[in-house]
Design an enzyme around this catalytic site. Structure first.
Site, PDB file in Angstrom:
ATOM      1  N   LYS A   1     -14.758   1.046 -32.617  1.00 37.91           N
ATOM      2  CA  LYS A   1     -16.080   1.694 -32.577  1.00 37.91           C
ATOM      3  C   LYS A   1     -16.973   1.037 -33.615  1.00 37.91           C
ATOM      4  O   LYS A   1     -16.793   1.215 -34.809  1.00 37.91           O
ATOM      5  CB  LYS A   1     -15.997   3.192 -32.862  1.00 37.91           C
ATOM      6  CG  LYS A   1     -17.320   3.864 -32.460  1.00 37.91           C
ATOM      7  CD  LYS A   1     -17.642   5.129 -33.182  1.00 37.91           C
ATOM      8  CE  LYS A   1     -18.202   4.933 -34.557  1.00 37.91           C
ATOM      9  NZ  LYS A   1     -19.547   4.279 -34.603  1.00 37.91           N
TER      10      LYS A   1
ATOM     11  N   GLU B   1     -10.952   1.167 -46.257  1.00 40.04           N
ATOM     12  CA  GLU B   1     -11.689   0.180 -47.048  1.00 40.04           C
ATOM     13  C   GLU B   1     -13.032   0.830 -47.369  1.00 40.04           C
ATOM     14  O   GLU B   1     -13.933   0.829 -46.542  1.00 40.04           O
ATOM     15  CB  GLU B   1     -11.876  -1.045 -46.150  1.00 40.04           C
ATOM     16  CG  GLU B   1     -12.506  -2.211 -46.806  1.00 40.04           C
ATOM     17  CD  GLU B   1     -11.589  -2.774 -47.832  1.00 40.04           C
ATOM     18  OE1 GLU B   1     -11.933  -2.583 -49.006  1.00 40.04           O
ATOM     19  OE2 GLU B   1     -10.544  -3.333 -47.472  1.00 40.04           O
TER      20      GLU B   1
ATOM     21  N   CYS C   1     -19.631  -3.516 -50.137  1.00 36.63           N
ATOM     22  CA  CYS C   1     -18.802  -2.483 -50.770  1.00 36.63           C
ATOM     23  C   CYS C   1     -18.396  -2.856 -52.195  1.00 36.63           C
ATOM     24  O   CYS C   1     -18.300  -2.008 -53.059  1.00 36.63           O
ATOM     25  CB  CYS C   1     -17.579  -2.216 -49.902  1.00 36.63           C
ATOM     26  SG  CYS C   1     -16.778  -3.714 -49.324  1.00 36.63           S
TER      27      CYS C   1
ATOM     28  N   GLU D   1     -22.639   5.215 -55.596  1.00 38.13           N
ATOM     29  CA  GLU D   1     -22.890   3.997 -54.827  1.00 38.13           C
ATOM     30  C   GLU D   1     -24.294   4.067 -54.223  1.00 38.13           C
ATOM     31  O   GLU D   1     -24.613   5.006 -53.493  1.00 38.13           O
ATOM     32  CB  GLU D   1     -21.842   3.859 -53.710  1.00 38.13           C
ATOM     33  CG  GLU D   1     -22.007   2.585 -52.917  1.00 38.13           C
ATOM     34  CD  GLU D   1     -20.858   2.333 -51.948  1.00 38.13           C
ATOM     35  OE1 GLU D   1     -20.558   3.219 -51.138  1.00 38.13           O
ATOM     36  OE2 GLU D   1     -20.276   1.230 -52.006  1.00 38.13           O
TER      37      GLU D   1
HETATM   38  P1  NAI Z   1     -20.364   5.860 -42.710  1.00 35.24           P
HETATM   39  O1  NAI Z   1     -19.101   5.824 -43.455  1.00 35.24           O
HETATM   40  O2  NAI Z   1     -20.873   7.195 -42.293  1.00 35.24           O
HETATM   41  O3  NAI Z   1     -20.249   4.942 -41.399  1.00 35.24           O
HETATM   42  C1  NAI Z   1     -19.297   3.920 -41.218  1.00 35.24           C
HETATM   43  C2  NAI Z   1     -18.676   4.044 -39.825  1.00 35.24           C
HETATM   44  O4  NAI Z   1     -18.022   5.308 -39.717  1.00 35.24           O
HETATM   45  C3  NAI Z   1     -19.687   4.000 -38.686  1.00 35.24           C
HETATM   46  O5  NAI Z   1     -19.109   3.340 -37.577  1.00 35.24           O
HETATM   47  C4  NAI Z   1     -19.873   5.464 -38.364  1.00 35.24           C
HETATM   48  O6  NAI Z   1     -20.303   5.695 -37.050  1.00 35.24           O
HETATM   49  C5  NAI Z   1     -18.479   6.005 -38.575  1.00 35.24           C
HETATM   50  N1  NAI Z   1     -18.415   7.448 -38.834  1.00 35.24           N
HETATM   51  C6  NAI Z   1     -19.331   8.241 -39.434  1.00 35.24           C
HETATM   52  N2  NAI Z   1     -18.901   9.513 -39.485  1.00 35.24           N
HETATM   53  C7  NAI Z   1     -17.675   9.543 -38.912  1.00 35.24           C
HETATM   54  C8  NAI Z   1     -16.698  10.564 -38.681  1.00 35.24           C
HETATM   55  N3  NAI Z   1     -16.923  11.817 -39.051  1.00 35.24           N
HETATM   56  N4  NAI Z   1     -15.539  10.215 -38.100  1.00 35.24           N
HETATM   57  C9  NAI Z   1     -15.290   8.938 -37.747  1.00 35.24           C
HETATM   58  N5  NAI Z   1     -16.175   7.942 -37.923  1.00 35.24           N
HETATM   59  C10 NAI Z   1     -17.356   8.221 -38.501  1.00 35.24           C
HETATM   60  O7  NAI Z   1     -21.479   5.128 -43.575  1.00 35.24           O
HETATM   61  P2  NAI Z   1     -23.064   5.116 -43.360  1.00 35.24           P
HETATM   62  O8  NAI Z   1     -23.529   6.485 -42.998  1.00 35.24           O
HETATM   63  O9  NAI Z   1     -23.394   4.024 -42.432  1.00 35.24           O
HETATM   64  O10 NAI Z   1     -23.575   4.738 -44.812  1.00 35.24           O
HETATM   65  C11 NAI Z   1     -23.625   5.707 -45.850  1.00 35.24           C
HETATM   66  C12 NAI Z   1     -23.158   5.121 -47.155  1.00 35.24           C
HETATM   67  O11 NAI Z   1     -21.806   4.744 -47.055  1.00 35.24           O
HETATM   68  C13 NAI Z   1     -23.846   3.837 -47.595  1.00 35.24           C
HETATM   69  O12 NAI Z   1     -25.060   4.069 -48.255  1.00 35.24           O
HETATM   70  C14 NAI Z   1     -22.814   3.238 -48.499  1.00 35.24           C
HETATM   71  O13 NAI Z   1     -22.877   3.848 -49.755  1.00 35.24           O
HETATM   72  C15 NAI Z   1     -21.513   3.620 -47.850  1.00 35.24           C
HETATM   73  N6  NAI Z   1     -20.995   2.522 -46.982  1.00 35.24           N
HETATM   74  C16 NAI Z   1     -19.985   1.734 -47.453  1.00 35.24           C
HETATM   75  C17 NAI Z   1     -19.544   0.675 -46.681  1.00 35.24           C
HETATM   76  C18 NAI Z   1     -18.461  -0.211 -47.145  1.00 35.24           C
HETATM   77  O14 NAI Z   1     -18.391  -1.360 -46.738  1.00 35.24           O
HETATM   78  N7  NAI Z   1     -17.543   0.250 -47.951  1.00 35.24           N
HETATM   79  C19 NAI Z   1     -20.145   0.343 -45.388  1.00 35.24           C
HETATM   80  C20 NAI Z   1     -21.145   1.269 -44.958  1.00 35.24           C
HETATM   81  C21 NAI Z   1     -21.546   2.302 -45.760  1.00 35.24           C
END
Ligand code: NAI
Ligand code: MG
Length: 498
Positions: free
Chosen positions: A191, A266, A300, A401
């Protein structure tokens, strides 16, 4: 801040405003609900494509297809065949690399110099996993039981993998999940992030062209709370490989409890990057700056807590601010752009929110500090590279973050105090040390509680070297031999021979 020239949108064959379906069982299909969502170019706000919006029903279909594939002929595929499929996919990715780079740039905003620069890493990953496919093996183990009984282990694929990825590097993230799955003989339901689903879909087309059998790789775009949550909770998924925020990571762990599926995480960070007075400052200034500003801070392991030794603090932070002010901000398609937009309006709000918080907390913005609101960039989600000085450890901008181009510069005096403060975070992903003193470099590398330490460099990555987190940055490793183990089960076999 210099501003890149506006770039006319070239027509990209995969981002031409048309409708993209999802891939289930080797077929391109609509969402069961018929729903679609739009994906935008964050540099201009323009719509790039509409995409089938998967939810729980589509996840069910995709998991069923992945299960059938796992139990079908794929379970008999020889290591050599899996290796050849990955090599073929690498060849196709290489042939189409310029198109894939542009697609990442269009869908999530990163400068084209960056997405093109990923070439070695992405191709290297595919070829590394291809190599690993023929290097997997169990062991024969001596046992102390009476009589003659022979014992050995088999490494077996864990099964159906649910891969959930973020938007900050879609091509690399997709390859990082499907590579080890194919190498080990697993099947995948991936996904992509709702903010940037296009490159994963294009890569899935190439996977089909490479001859990867139907159902082995399925891609279901959709939102986190629906499609993502359904995948994380699915009783027939054996493992979830997740990259994203720690908040979502926690909900994935909870969702995994239903069938106790294996999870690797991760997650994010608030990585310390430490500059000692004896460092080569001409290297440390650009190094520490780009440790945060690269990809507009949407990495990240970005080195966002910049610890600088007191005696060089003013000079060094001043030079970092100057470096930040000179960076060229603009549309990622312009080859001169160094800093692209943030991925979405939501991220823009989040990051500008932290800019305000930093100011209220009493930090001083030596560079940037605001959204770009003038000229052609006003329509996109652009934030000026920002350097906050006078940051104290307890400020929110030193703890949370931000995921934007924001440096929090912190002063330190002696070594023991520094190490305690650098480790005083709930995260533990990356870390950096800038010094000419070898003993100091070893001492600090050992003392930091983080999955990676970069000395006199930052963000070095290689497919053979493990990457992952301590503490709330997650568990499990990607890249390296450890990565393959995440996708394998160990079976012990006992054979009585007398
Ligand atoms: P997120 O963690 O919500 O999204 C990442 C992935 O998880 C997306 O594919 C999303 O659709 C999916 N997702 C979201 N809620 C879910 C759930 N309940 N169950 C399963 N999958 C789910 O991150 P988002 O909202 O894009 O960004 C928010 C913050 O997260 C950013 O500002 C940053 O601080 C952090 N982040 C960290 C990343 C990293 O590489 N470690 C990457 C993206 C965001
Ligand atoms: Mg989210």
């Amino acid at each position: 801040m210099a501003v890149s020239q506006a770039v006319p949108i070239t027509r990209h064959p995969f981002a031409d405003g048309s409708y993209k379906k999802m891939l289930i069982d080797g077929k391109w299909v609509d969402a069961a609900s018929g729903k679609r969502f739009e994906t935008l170019n964050p540099a201009t706000g323009e719509m790039l494509a509409t995409v089938a919006e998967g939810d729980a029903e589509d996840i069910n279909r995709a998991v069923a297809a992945a299960r059938r594939a796992f139990e079908g002929p794929w379970s008999k595929a020889k290591p050599f065949e899996r290796q050849n499929l990955l090599l073929k996919l690498a060849e196709l990715v290489e042939k189409n690399f310029e198109e894939l780079s542009q697609l990442d740039t269009l869908d999530m905003g990163a400068p084209i110099s960056r997405t093109r620069g990923n070439r070695l890493r992405v191709l290297g990953m595919l070829r590394y996993y291809a190599g690993q496919a023929t290097s997997l093996h169990g062991e024969t183990i001596e046992n102390s039981l009476p009589g003659e009984i022979f014992s050995y282990t088999l490494k077996e694929p864990v099964g159906v993998v649910g891969a959930i990825i973020p938007w900050n590097g879609p091509l690399a993230a997709t390859v990082w999940k499907i590579g080890p799955a194919i190498a080990t003989g697993c099947t995948v339901v991936l996904k992509p992030a709702e903010e940037a689903p296009l490159t994963s879909l294009r890569l899935a087309e190439l996977a089909m062209e490479a001859g990867i059998p139907p159902g082995v790789v399925n891609v279901v775009p959709g939102f986190g709370e629906t499609a993502g949550a359904a995948l994380a909770a699915h009783p027939d998924v054996d493992k979830v490989a997740f990259t994203g925020s720690h908040i979502t990571g926690q909900s994935i762990v909870r969702a995994s409890a239903g069938n106790l599926k294996r999870v690797s995480l991760e997650l994010g960070g608030k990585s310390p990057d430490i500059v000692f007075a004896d460092a080569d400052l001409d290297a440390a200034v650009p190094g520490a700056s780009m440790a945060v500003f690269a990809n507009s801070g949407q990495i990240c392991s970005a080195g966002t807590r910049l610890f600088v030794e007191e005696k060089i603090y003013d000079e060094f932070v001043g030079r970092v601010a100057e470096f930040g002010r000179k960076l060229q901000v603009g549309n990622g398609l312009d080859p001169n752009t160094q800093i692209g937009p943030l991925v979405s309006e939501q991220q823009l709000e989040r990051v500008t929110g932290y800019l305000a918080i930093g100011q209220t907390e009493g930090a001083k913005a030596l560079a940037g500090g605001a959204r770009v609101t003038e000229g052609p960039l006003a329509k996109g989600y652009f934030v000026q590279p920002t350097v906050f000085a006078n940051v104290q450890d307890n400020m929110r901008i030193a703890q949370e973050e931000i995921f934007g181009p924001v440096i929090s510069a912190i002063k330190f005096k002696d070594m023991d105090e520094l190490i305690r403060r650098a480790n005083a975070t709930t995260f533990g992903l990356g870390s950096g040390v800038w010094t000419r003193d070898v003993a100091k470099a070893h001492h600090v590398s050992k003392a930091l509680r983080a999955g990676s330490v970069w000395v006199n460099c930052y963000q070095a990555m290689d497919p053979a070297v493990p990457f992952g987190g301590y503490k709330m940055s997650g568990y499990g490793r990607e890249s390296g031999k450890q990565h393959l183990e995440e996708y394998l089960n160990i079976k012990a076999v006992w054979i009585k021979t007398a």
